[in-house]
Design a protein around this motif. Sequence first.
Motif, mmCIF file in Angstrom:
data_model
loop_
_atom_site.group_PDB
_atom_site.id
_atom_site.type_symbol
_atom_site.label_atom_id
_atom_site.label_comp_id
_atom_site.label_asym_id
_atom_site.label_seq_id
_atom_site.Cartn_x
_atom_site.Cartn_y
_atom_site.Cartn_z
ATOM 1 N N UNK A 183 0.779 -1.152 0.166
ATOM 2 C CA UNK A 183 0.094 0.028 -0.147
ATOM 3 C C UNK A 183 0.693 1.298 0.076
ATOM 4 N N UNK A 184 0.645 2.187 -0.880
ATOM 5 C CA UNK A 184 1.349 3.601 -0.884
ATOM 6 C C UNK A 184 1.018 4.212 0.578
ATOM 7 N N UNK A 185 2.058 4.592 1.281
ATOM 8 C CA UNK A 185 2.018 5.365 2.539
ATOM 9 C C UNK A 185 1.724 6.849 2.130
ATOM 10 N N UNK A 186 0.940 7.691 3.115
ATOM 11 C CA UNK A 186 0.993 9.038 3.060
ATOM 12 C C UNK A 186 1.600 9.645 4.314
ATOM 13 N N UNK A 187 2.238 10.917 4.453
ATOM 14 C CA UNK A 187 2.750 11.220 5.719
ATOM 15 C C UNK A 187 1.525 11.267 6.710
ATOM 16 N N UNK A 188 2.066 11.138 8.039
ATOM 17 C CA UNK A 188 1.247 11.242 9.248
ATOM 18 C C UNK A 188 0.643 12.466 9.321
ATOM 19 N N UNK A 189 -0.539 12.685 9.820
ATOM 20 C CA UNK A 189 -1.018 13.788 9.919
ATOM 21 C C UNK A 189 -0.329 14.785 10.927
ATOM 22 N N UNK A 190 -0.644 16.138 11.024
ATOM 23 C CA UNK A 190 0.252 16.983 11.666
ATOM 24 C C UNK A 190 0.174 16.945 13.121
ATOM 25 N N UNK A 191 1.222 17.315 13.515
ATOM 26 C CA UNK A 191 1.485 17.331 15.190
ATOM 27 C C UNK A 191 0.773 18.410 15.647
ATOM 28 N N UNK A 192 0.614 19.649 14.935
ATOM 29 C CA UNK A 192 -0.163 20.735 15.388
ATOM 30 C C UNK A 192 -1.498 20.898 14.935
ATOM 31 N N UNK A 193 -2.451 20.820 15.781
ATOM 32 C CA UNK A 193 -3.894 20.829 15.153
ATOM 33 C C UNK A 193 -4.704 21.942 15.875
ATOM 34 N N UNK A 194 -4.193 22.855 16.615
ATOM 35 C CA UNK A 194 -5.052 23.984 17.275
ATOM 36 C C UNK A 194 -5.588 24.656 16.136
ATOM 37 N N UNK A 195 -6.857 25.052 16.302
ATOM 38 C CA UNK A 195 -7.494 26.005 15.360
ATOM 39 C C UNK A 195 -7.060 27.199 15.540
ATOM 40 N N UNK A 196 -7.111 28.257 14.596
ATOM 41 C CA UNK A 196 -6.486 29.673 15.015
ATOM 42 C C UNK A 196 -7.580 30.243 15.641
ATOM 43 N N UNK A 197 -7.446 31.585 16.243
ATOM 44 C CA UNK A 197 -8.184 32.325 16.929
ATOM 45 C C UNK A 197 -9.193 32.758 15.936
ATOM 46 N N UNK A 198 -10.461 33.062 16.250
ATOM 47 C CA UNK A 198 -11.437 33.723 15.452
ATOM 48 C C UNK A 198 -12.026 32.581 14.368
ATOM 49 N N UNK A 199 -11.620 31.423 14.433
ATOM 50 C CA UNK A 199 -12.382 30.173 13.726
ATOM 51 C C UNK A 199 -13.593 29.947 14.504
ATOM 52 N N UNK A 200 -14.595 29.911 13.738
ATOM 53 C CA UNK A 200 -16.000 29.554 14.356
ATOM 54 C C UNK A 200 -16.514 28.324 13.650
ATOM 55 N N UNK A 201 -17.385 27.726 14.426
ATOM 56 C CA UNK A 201 -17.734 26.482 14.115
ATOM 57 C C UNK A 201 -19.570 26.480 14.509
ATOM 58 N N UNK A 202 -20.286 25.792 13.723
ATOM 59 C CA UNK A 202 -21.571 25.589 14.174
ATOM 60 C C UNK A 202 -22.044 24.095 14.115
ATOM 61 N N UNK A 203 -22.918 23.549 15.268
ATOM 62 C CA UNK A 203 -23.325 22.422 15.166
ATOM 63 C C UNK A 203 -23.886 21.687 13.933
ATOM 64 N N UNK A 204 -23.679 20.543 13.609
ATOM 65 C CA UNK A 204 -24.296 19.812 12.453
ATOM 66 C C UNK A 204 -25.710 19.614 12.691
ATOM 67 N N UNK A 205 -26.475 19.636 11.742
ATOM 68 C CA UNK A 205 -28.076 20.054 11.846
ATOM 69 C C UNK A 205 -28.645 18.744 12.512
#
Length: 483
Positions: free
Chosen positions: A1-23
């Motif tokens: 299987x072709x490997x892809x790089x591991x996910x990033x170590x830093x995953x903190x969302x930036x200030x001002x990033x706004x989310x909303x609950x899924x309906x």
Amino acid sequence: MIEVPAGPARTRLPAGFRIALDRRVWTVDDGEVMFGGAPPRMLRLARAARDLLAADGTCTVADEASARLARALVDAGMAHPVAVPDGDVPSACDVTVVVPVKDRADGLRRLLAALPGGLGGVIVVDDGSVDADGIGGVADAAGARVLRHERPLGPAAARNAGLAAATTALVAFLDSDVVPLPGWLEPLLALFADPAVGLAAPRIVALPPGPLSRIDGLLARYEAVRSSLDLGPDPALVVPRSRVAYVPSAAVLVRRTAVGPGFDDGMRVAEDVDLVLRMHEAGWRLRYEPAARVAHDHRTTPAAWWLRKAYYGTGAAPLAVAHPGSVPPMVLSPWSAAVGALVLVGTPWSAAAAVAVSAAAAQRLARKLPVRRPRATAARLIAMGAVGTVAQTADGVTRHYWPVSLAACLLSRRARRTVAAVAVAEGIVDWWRHRGRDASVRPGLLGHLVAHRLDDLAYGTGLWWGALRHRTTEPLRPVGTGS
């Protein structure tokens, strides 16, 4: 299987990033307990976390606590980004568009004309076209760089060639039979403000066709609301065995450092699903954003349409072998498997037994739920599960296991009645659910029902053919949840 790089170590969302609950998320105990996500789960929130959610179900990252809450909800598929700080969003100059093409000069011209200005580059990969000069002329006129394969190596290999030549942080893969609609790129770029996102995909809608015959027109109307490339109007986290389990490579934007060498060029079909599964396993977040729209020139002539559906089905076998349990035809718990079997019996006593099994499952679940009203909550969860079980059972009868259904019909009058009832009822429900996806199309019930049944027969045929070719039953095996 072709490997892809591991996910990033830093995953903190930036200030001002706004989310909303899924309906689809629902809560009990004054918001302390949430149900939903991808795949569905229960999540308990502490009082401090609940206080960070606004009354409208939104949360804006302002400090470490809100960043942790937003990260948890987004990663669970319970919430989606709705606004991001401009300073963290890549720009069009950070994107190279890669277009694999083979003998489709008119489609390439149409696509290149629809691309926005300011891109970091456009690379056309000619995958062994007969009229290489025609493809090269179209690309040159649009200012695109051309790479050429002297013989066809397949779309995956063509995309990989463009990926290897790109130098920008992001790469957009667009097939030559799509047309990006105005404003398609910006919603996808916004998703990359999240450092954990490695891939984002737009919604694939139907390109308005030219003059069509009566049959072609029926298939065009069906594809406009029911194409397997159109993953619906709701944003989603892309997760195996969930509502959005894959995204098509017809149009997708990736972080170049997240995909490694790219697609498995040994796969001529389902290479996009394979990439999604590998990136998910490596820890990258993958997102589907329907606010970004790309139109696709669907096949509508009967033979080409049916063969394409069957071709998609052949991809299940290599996927199931490479990623066991990730692309099952059905996902059932013991109680839901019993309900599905009883529903297929189709008698009053079996229906009563299915209700009894569901009631017993609800009672058993209620004893485990740490909520104030466990019986009511368990009843709702089991009812939702039962609806899903019936839908999966209907799909199994008409799509994944239709050869088995046909054999049963040849042997039993009761089976013929059951299969006919399932085929008609499931088709009506499918028409009702999808009839409004394209406001310009009003598919009739009968035409939709016929096309839907042919669609399922084609995919199922490809599924079984692929299983036989690869000498495996893996894509035909249901997967249990163990609960």
